[in-house]
Design an enzyme around this catalytic site. Structure first.
Site, PDB file in Angstrom:
ATOM      1  N   HIS A 126      13.762   0.575  21.474  1.00  0.00           N
ATOM      2  CA  HIS A 126      14.663  -0.235  22.282  1.00  0.00           C
ATOM      3  C   HIS A 126      16.012   0.457  22.459  1.00  0.00           C
ATOM      4  CE1 HIS A 126      17.105  -4.165  22.770  1.00  0.00           C
ATOM      5  NE2 HIS A 126      16.484  -3.931  23.908  1.00  0.00           N
ATOM      6  N   HIS A 158      24.290  -1.176  29.153  1.00  0.00           N
ATOM      7  CA  HIS A 158      23.728  -2.521  29.131  1.00  0.00           C
ATOM      8  C   HIS A 158      24.700  -3.567  29.640  1.00  0.00           C
ATOM      9  CE1 HIS A 158      22.768  -6.456  27.331  1.00  0.00           C
ATOM     10  NE2 HIS A 158      21.510  -6.091  27.498  1.00  0.00           N
TER      11      HIS A 158
END
Length: 250
Positions: free
Chosen positions: A10, A52
């Site tokens: 991730h 992000h």
């Protein structure tokens, strides 16, 4: 339905390195991973960067929106100190360079299109076109398992990606399966559904698989849960705990 690796790191290095950085990618590679998930959005000048959050302050030093800062300015900022002093000065990666590095090292990519709010279509278009160009040879040769998978919560971004580069596969991200999930996924020509594993049930997994879609879950951090999900027929997942869950775990 899922010609890709089953377990992904991730945001590159999970909890072992700053997310969405080359240092994170290398940490994942050190753990044996050759498949990662990471996020991409556009800077002010339309250049995609690996990030992000649409606002600075959590992982990248500074304040303000990514949409108000040019890519080279972002690339000069510190994206590592928040994680620890060993990563001070780690830069924000430019998407093309990051993707080229992954490709050169045989790292498969799940690229999450994560637009700054209001820039959905533009982001989907740019990322899809660049992915298609970077993997033109693999697409032409039909090597589907080597081509990145584009995913997004933004249906607008996925629709734009489909129009810009239909040859690059897409997956629809949704926290939980809504009643009309199948119709929406088919409208986007998605090959897979990506969902929060805590909101998925065995019955829901069976529905997705029965409809012919790949099924991917985020973010799974215990070996027990990994085994359970794969037992339900889940095809792939990402994890932060690359120290507990190796890429060949299941």
């Amino acid at each position: 339905m899922w010609p890709y690796p089953r377990i992904l790191a991730h945001r590159g290095g999970g909890t072992l390195a700053p997310e969405n950085t080359v240092a994170g990618l290398r940490r994942g590679m050190d753990a044996g991973y050759r498949a990662i998930e990471f996020d991409v959005m556009l800077a002010r000048d339309g250049v995609p960067v690996v990030l992000h959050d649409p606002e600075l302050g959590r992982t990248v030093a500074g304040t303000g929106s990514v949409a108000d800062i040019d890519a080279l300015d972002l690339a000069a900022r510190d994206a590592g100190s928040w994680f620890g002093p060993d990563y001070e000065g780690e830069p924000v990666p430019l998407f093309v360079e990051f993707a080229q590095y992954c490709k050169a090292h045989g790292v498969w990519m799940n690229i999450e299109i994560k637009p700054v709010p209001g820039h959905d279509a533009e982001t989907g278009t740019v990322v899809a076109r660049l992915a298609a160009a970077l993997f033109a040879a693999e697409i032409a040769a039909g090597r589907v398992g080597q081509v990145p998978l584009l995913s997004s919560f933004s249906e607008t971004a996925l629709a734009a990606a489909r129009e810009a580069a239909p040859q690059v596969p897409r997956a629809w991200l949704t926290e939980a399966l809504p009643p009309d999930w199948e119709a929406r996924a088919r409208e986007l020509d998605a090959v897979a559904i990506h969902t929060d594993h805590t909101r998925l049930t065995a019955a829901g997994a069976a529905q997705v698989k029965g409809a012919g879609f790949g099924l991917f879950c985020y973010t799974v951090n215990t070996p027990v849960r990994v085994r359970e999900l794969f037992g339900w027929g889940v095809d792939g997942l990402c994890t932060d705990r690359i120290d507990l869950i190796p890429p060949d775990f299941f």
